[in-house]
Design a protein around this motif. Structure first.
Motif, PDB file in Angstrom:
ATOM      1  N   UNK A  10      32.301  51.494  43.051  1.00  0.00           N
ATOM      2  CA  UNK A  10      33.460  50.625  42.881  1.00  0.00           C
ATOM      3  C   UNK A  10      33.370  49.951  41.513  1.00  0.00           C
ATOM      4  N   UNK A  11      34.528  49.630  40.971  1.00  0.00           N
ATOM      5  CA  UNK A  11      34.587  48.908  39.701  1.00  0.00           C
ATOM      6  C   UNK A  11      35.268  47.573  39.934  1.00  0.00           C
ATOM      7  N   UNK A  12      35.083  46.645  39.007  1.00  0.00           N
ATOM      8  CA  UNK A  12      35.728  45.336  39.156  1.00  0.00           C
ATOM      9  C   UNK A  12      37.235  45.473  39.260  1.00  0.00           C
ATOM     10  N   UNK A  15      38.223  46.000  42.775  1.00  0.00           N
ATOM     11  CA  UNK A  15      37.980  44.842  43.650  1.00  0.00           C
ATOM     12  C   UNK A  15      39.013  43.750  43.406  1.00  0.00           C
ATOM     13  N   UNK A  16      39.459  43.651  42.157  1.00  0.00           N
ATOM     14  CA  UNK A  16      40.199  42.480  41.688  1.00  0.00           C
ATOM     15  C   UNK A  16      41.512  42.943  41.064  1.00  0.00           C
ATOM     16  N   UNK A  17      42.591  42.714  41.773  1.00  0.00           N
ATOM     17  CA  UNK A  17      43.883  43.301  41.412  1.00  0.00           C
ATOM     18  C   UNK A  17      44.673  42.414  40.443  1.00  0.00           C
ATOM     19  N   UNK A  31      45.151  36.614  52.392  1.00  0.00           N
ATOM     20  CA  UNK A  31      44.419  36.225  51.178  1.00  0.00           C
ATOM     21  C   UNK A  31      44.868  34.840  50.706  1.00  0.00           C
ATOM     22  N   UNK A 119      51.900  35.201  44.101  1.00  0.00           N
ATOM     23  CA  UNK A 119      50.805  35.225  45.083  1.00  0.00           C
ATOM     24  C   UNK A 119      49.561  34.622  44.443  1.00  0.00           C
ATOM     25  N   UNK A 120      49.193  33.448  44.917  1.00  0.00           N
ATOM     26  CA  UNK A 120      48.014  32.718  44.450  1.00  0.00           C
ATOM     27  C   UNK A 120      47.820  31.566  45.431  1.00  0.00           C
ATOM     28  N   UNK A 162      32.999  34.016  38.701  1.00  0.00           N
ATOM     29  CA  UNK A 162      33.728  34.920  39.583  1.00  0.00           C
ATOM     30  C   UNK A 162      34.464  35.968  38.803  1.00  0.00           C
ATOM     31  N   UNK A 163      35.352  36.662  39.496  1.00  0.00           N
ATOM     32  CA  UNK A 163      36.194  37.674  38.857  1.00  0.00           C
ATOM     33  C   UNK A 163      37.639  37.359  39.201  1.00  0.00           C
ATOM     34  N   UNK A 164      38.509  37.571  38.254  1.00  0.00           N
ATOM     35  CA  UNK A 164      39.916  37.229  38.446  1.00  0.00           C
ATOM     36  C   UNK A 164      40.731  38.270  37.690  1.00  0.00           C
ATOM     37  N   UNK A 168      35.482  39.425  34.885  1.00  0.00           N
ATOM     38  CA  UNK A 168      34.355  38.614  35.347  1.00  0.00           C
ATOM     39  C   UNK A 168      34.130  37.486  34.342  1.00  0.00           C
TER      40      UNK A 168
END
Lengths: 381, 381
Positions: A10-12, A15-17, A31, A119-120, A162-164, A168
């Motif tokens: 998997x890549x960041x 994981x993180x859209x 979410x 969406x947040x 974190x990642x957003x 990262x």
């Protein structure tokens, strides 16, 4: 313990859209709910307190609340300066301390009222709080370090990681040096909230407090201040926290989110229905009160409407001129007769900025200071 | 200020609707979101703290946090007793104090994971917290008041007032007198949390703390204790907080919600994606740790799975026998290799009760102690 991966590598990015807006009929997702159950707003009845205790003051944490050890914590002030500093908490506490009463608000407050909904973190109107923050003026620390000719910004790094949207990062934001080093702006490196050490969720042991700015500028778990000779272009500055999508241009870099737009909120009158939070009162005088604030200047007017915003009546506003960064108090009278009402309240500041009656949309859902509308039912007896 | 009612006369029944479950594709509604932005859970990384500071300990408030004045607050202990008491805070503080470390959990924890979803406060798994509560044993106060022959229950009334499914009420719950007056049950009339006066949202200035029971029993803003010779049949006892809908019988009165079912939660490993809270780790050893608790007895086993619940491995559990009502700590090792995992954790207590792999549904969404599942992505490097 053995583990069997469910997928291959998997890549960041997987994981993180990227950011998105909700579909036309899309309710709040799991979410968004996971964010709403961690972070919290100010229960609006807590507007009655001049300062907001921990647990009532709003909290927004991008990643995790980091585990921090005050005994070994250091603040590094370095970069484009003549005399870099590395200070432990004792060294900060030994310097002259000041206390400022500051109202902080999340830039995303009101986001969940937008259509379509970005969406947040899905705030309705409650992402606000006021506290007495004690610490060392950032201007004094910067003067001690001595920015060199050509210095333009101060970059603040927190310990939360974190990642957003695929990036990262440690949480990091900057301020123009003119603001960071201006004693009149009142930026603090704070170690206490309401007279006690910072709680974990508010940045223990050290945080920035930037009066007048939305909360994203007040970096928590502050580890370093780096003076730079070029503008900071990190994620939270150049990608997030921009007013985008206001124009049709898909490549619009947007305008930066900075000062808090004016807002008034009322202590919901009467008592609530548990599930809907609709308010119930009985006929007769109903005192109305609340708070109002703006990062652009003092609140000079608060108006109320009980007739669907056809007419507005001025409330009495009380501000403390010695606390220019704290919310003002307002109060007004209303006599309820049986029926259903929408009570609206709006603030206007000294610059003439006020609150809109329709929400100003942007892709990130920032700065939505739509007037507050509270549904009130007056029973017959 | 004039007001123009939007409707004619309204009744409580129109303002306050019956309970319902969400439709098959219904996302979280604005009403549920309004509850989620007021109330808040424990951010799961805060499981690292032995006790939960205010703002991290979960909060569920049915109505509004009432404005209370500790200087005039009185606790009345009356009803079916020989010597009614009316005590101010000074009188309570003058009595011998005890401190108990107690884990409290909302009975609705896990509700938002149910299908169909009962519409109420939409907890996922985070409605828990542990604190050191200081106060006077309820058993001592009851002994002083002297329950008369035939006394069966103690009814506790809080100062929060609202309407719920059409019923206007002060929040009110009872306990069987055998539990309320049992020194071994450890029920406290508490005035301090973690060594400080109760914060507003946790019941300032006085609350009940009922070890082992779901949080609805621990009445906040406690005004009175009334000993009765008949069982209490108020809303929160006979209508809400019942396991209903488990049978097909529409008139099923249900079973009362009482003791906390076992649950383990883990500190999410690695770092999060902001939006989804999915976790990211890198290859190598990943320490796993968390807490586990049960109201039925000590936690004797915590198991972990990293292979989709095909196999389970025991974690190391550490409990303090002197703190039987506080969560136990657990830890385990895991070595991550690239891929995507679902880490599961479950607790078993001394009575043999454990956590289910599929959620036990009931109409109110109570006691869903489904195993926790944490999505973890291990990057290639």
């Amino acid at each position: 313990m053995d583990g069997t991966p469910g997928l291959g590598e998997v890549s960041l990015g997987e994981v993180s859209a990227p950011g998105r807006v909700a579909g036309p009929d899309e309710g709040i997702s799991t979410a968004e709910l996971a964010l709403a159950t961690r972070n919290h707003g100010l229960p609006l009845e807590a507007l009655a307190h001049d300062t907001s205790p921990p647990g009532l003051h709003y909290v927004l944490v991008h990643y995790d609340i980091p585990a921090t050890d005050p005994d070994v914590w250091r603040l590094d002030l370095d970069g484009h300066v003549d005399h870099p500093l590395s200070l432990d908490l004792a060294a900060l506490r030994a310097r002259p301390a000041v206390t400022h009463r500051v109202t902080l608000e999340c830039a995303g407050n009101g986001r969940a009222r937008l259509t379509p909904r970005p969406v947040s973190q899905p705030w309705l109107a409650e992402a606000v709080g006021t506290a007495d923050w004690t610490g060392v003026p950032l201007a004094a620390l910067l003067a001690e370090a001595g920015p060199r000719a050509g210095a333009v910004e101060a970059v603040f790094t927190g310990a939360d990681h974190g990642v957003e949207r695929g990036v990262e990062q440690d949480y990091r934001r900057s301020l123009p040096l003119g603001q960071a080093a201006d004693p009149d702006r009142g930026v603090l490196v704070a170690y206490a909230m309401n007279g006690a050490p910072l709680p974990p969720q508010h940045g223990h042991p050290l945080r920035l407090v930037v009066p007048g700015w939305y909360g994203m500028a007040s970096v928590k778990w502050l580890r370093s201040v780096t003076v730079t000779d070029t503008p900071f272009t990190g994620f939270q500055q150049a990608v997030a926290y921009r007013y985008r999508g206001v124009t049709e241009d898909p490549d619009d870099p947007g305008e930066p989110v900075t000062l808090i737009a004016p807002r008034a909120l009322m202590i919901p009158p009467g008592f609530p229905d548990f599930m809907t939070r609709a308010r119930v009162v009985r006929p007769g005088p109903v005192p109305l009160a609340g708070r109002a604030w703006s990062g652009h200047g003092p609140v000079v007017r608060v108006e109320l409407s009980a007739d669907g915003e056809q007419s507005w009546t001025d409330a009495e506003v009380t501000a403390d001129p010695d606390r220019p960064w704290a919310w003002a108090a307002w109060r007004a009278g209303w006599t309820a007769t049986p029926g259903t009402y929408l009570l609206s309240v709006r603030a206007t500041d000294a610059t003439g900025r006020t609150q809109p009656l329709t929400a100003p949309w942007n892709r990130g859902g920032f700065g939505n200071n739509l007037v507050q509308r509270v549904e009130v039912h007056c029973l017959a007896e």
